[in-house]
Design an enzyme around this catalytic site. Structure first.
Site, PDB file in Angstrom:
ATOM      1  N   LYS A 189      -4.898 -17.256 -11.664  1.00  0.00           N
ATOM      2  CA  LYS A 189      -4.364 -17.519 -12.804  1.00  0.00           C
ATOM      3  C   LYS A 189      -4.203 -19.173 -12.763  1.00  0.00           C
ATOM      4  CE  LYS A 189      -2.023 -16.296 -16.298  1.00  0.00           C
ATOM      5  NZ  LYS A 189      -2.440 -15.396 -17.648  1.00  0.00           N
ATOM      6  N   ASP A 245      -2.840  -7.375  -3.797  1.00  0.00           N
ATOM      7  CA  ASP A 245      -1.801  -5.984  -3.627  1.00  0.00           C
ATOM      8  C   ASP A 245      -2.091  -5.500  -4.988  1.00  0.00           C
ATOM      9  OD1 ASP A 245       0.053  -4.459  -2.578  1.00  0.00           O
ATOM     10  OD2 ASP A 245       1.521  -5.413  -3.831  1.00  0.00           O
ATOM     11  N   ASP A 249      -4.309  -1.733  -5.683  1.00  0.00           N
ATOM     12  CA  ASP A 249      -3.842  -0.286  -6.276  1.00  0.00           C
ATOM     13  C   ASP A 249      -4.377   0.134  -7.595  1.00  0.00           C
ATOM     14  OD1 ASP A 249      -2.053  -0.142  -3.911  1.00  0.00           O
ATOM     15  OD2 ASP A 249      -0.197   0.460  -5.441  1.00  0.00           O
TER      16      ASP A 249
HETATM   17  C1  IPM Z   1      -0.162  -3.016   0.814  1.00  0.00           C
HETATM   18  C2  IPM Z   1       1.149  -2.634   0.541  1.00  0.00           C
HETATM   19  C3  IPM Z   1       2.277  -3.800   1.351  1.00  0.00           C
HETATM   20  C4  IPM Z   1       1.960  -4.709   0.633  1.00  0.00           C
HETATM   21  C5  IPM Z   1       3.709  -3.389   1.261  1.00  0.00           C
HETATM   22  C6  IPM Z   1       3.888  -1.766   2.233  1.00  0.00           C
HETATM   23  C7  IPM Z   1       4.363  -4.265   1.984  1.00  0.00           C
HETATM   24  O1  IPM Z   1       1.517  -2.465  -0.636  1.00  0.00           O
HETATM   25  O2  IPM Z   1      -0.581  -2.869   2.077  1.00  0.00           O
HETATM   26  O3  IPM Z   1      -0.698  -3.072  -0.277  1.00  0.00           O
HETATM   27  O4  IPM Z   1       2.700  -5.215  -0.482  1.00  0.00           O
HETATM   28  O5  IPM Z   1       1.122  -5.806   1.192  1.00  0.00           O
HETATM   29 MG    MG Z   2      -0.114  -2.601  -1.979  1.00  0.00          MG
END
Ligand code: IPM
Ligand code: MG
Length: 370
Positions: A189, A245, A249
């Site tokens: 960013k 992160d 996801d």
């Molecule tokens: C990941 C998880 C972790 C993170 C959590 C559980 C602390 O979401 O490994 O992606 O945020 O890194």
């Molecule tokens: Mg994560």
């Protein structure tokens, strides 16, 4: 080959998926004659319950003396909606990452025919996606100074990066790009954040050492959109801790299930292998969790040990299970198998070196398979 492995099953579905990964590891070691000595330790909520701490110094020491760590997941509902708590399961994982300096988190995003049908994205968008996210894992917002004012009215999380921290993870990304399609994208960013501008400077400087690699930059908001619009445009993505992160996801949507994505965290000494999914407490002890992310994480462990044939065999066995639809409910809601049965089947396939002939109808009826 002999190796020392620390196993951290953790919370929720962690123990169930790790058990399947260990079955697979045993099968591979049986076929190839390797000896991996495993020690199981606590991390996360189960460690808080037993010791008061999400990870003990002893466990960190055991991990640091092992060649690899296999981790399930950390987290429990009773901590999630309670901001007042000083001790949380996730701190165990963060402390472990920091103590072992596991600075580069490698998250491959690959699509499979069956899991594609579970994705809400159209097949023409996701077919053939094959990219890797390299997420910086020991810096940024996660580890910067945190503060809550005494009156509880003001909170801060500092985002800090040094050039050294950026360069060491950038090197991993450039090296990987050289082995792949020689394309590297930095997600940042830089139109707003000073840390992002430092990342750009480092990447620009390093790109001179890798003239064959085509380097590109994308703001994270645009990247979030592009990842859903046309994910095939990406090959190696490098990004800082928090953005990594979030976008990883997001990318699980491409593969149809959170239960498909493995990861490797590489540091100076030992390395850690874990599925990217969380502890999913709602599914714990039901034997329904998808074990493929944990199993594929073990494939990444063999790759890390430079045991490429073993790693390929695991990947092939997962593909076989997917093609035969030996899968958990997340991938087939009407006709599915339990987590442990999927683990048994994948292990059997490996043990028989792909020569396994199973009748799906019999399997659906019978309890046991071996
Ligand atoms: C990941 C998880 C972790 C993170 C959590 C559980 C602390 O979401 O490994 O992606 O945020 O890194
Ligand atoms: Mg994560």
């Amino acid at each position: 080959m002999k190796k020392k492995i620390t196993v951290l099953p953790g919370d929720g579905i962690g123990p169930e998926v790790v058990n399947q990964a260990l079955k697979v590891m045993k099968a591979v070691n049986y076929v190839y004659g390797h000896q991996f000595d495993c020690t199981t330790e606590l991390i996360g909520a189960c460690s808080i319950d037993a010791t008061g701490s999400p990870i003990t110094q002893d466990v960190i020491t055991t991990c640091s003396k092992s060649d690899a760590i296999i981790l399930g997941a950390v987290g429990d509902l009773k901590y999630d909606n309670n901001p007042g708590l000083a001790v949380r399961p996730e701190q165990g994982l963060l402390e472990l990452r920091k103590s072992l300096e596991l600075y580069a988190n490698v998250r491959p995003i690959v699509t499979y025919e069956l899991s594609n049908t579970c994705s809400p994205l159209k097949p023409e968008i996701i077919d053939g996606v094959d990219m890797v996210i390299i997420r910086e894992l020991t810096g940024g917002l996660y580890f910067g100074k945190k503060h809550l004012s005494e009156d509880g009215q003001r909170a801060t999380d500092l985002c800090v990066y040094t050039k050294d921290e950026i360069n060491r993870v950038a090197k991993v990304a450039f090296e990987l790009s050289m082995k792949r399609r020689k394309r590297l994208l930095l997600i940042d960013k830089a139109n707003v954040l000073e840390t992002s501008r430092l990342w750009r400077t480092c990447i620009e400087d390093m790109s001179r050492q890798y003239p064959q690699v085509e380097v590109d930059y994308m703001f994270v908001d645009n990247a979030a959109m592009q990842l859903m619009r046309n994910p095939r445009q990406f090959d190696v993505i490098l990004t800082e801790n928090m953005f990594g992160d979030i976008v990883s996801d997001q990318c699980s949507i491409i593969t149809g299930s959170m239960g498909m994505l493995p990861s490797a965290s590489i540091g100076k000494h030992s390395a850690l292998f874990e599925p990217i999914h969380g502890s999913y407490p709602q599914a714990a002890n039901k034997d329904i969790a998808n074990p493929f992310a944990a199993i594929l994480s073990v494939a990444m462990m063999y790759e890390h040990f430079e045991l490429y044939e073993e790693s390929e065999l695991i990947k092939k066995s997962v593909e076989w299970a997917l093609n035969e639809e030996f899968v958990t409910p997340d991938l087939n809601s009407t006709d599915h198998f339990s987590c442990s049965k999927v683990g048994d089947l994948v292990s059997l396939f490996i043990q028989e070196n792909g020569e396994v002939r199973l009748n799906r109808d019999n399997l659906m009826l019978s309890g046991s398979i071996i």
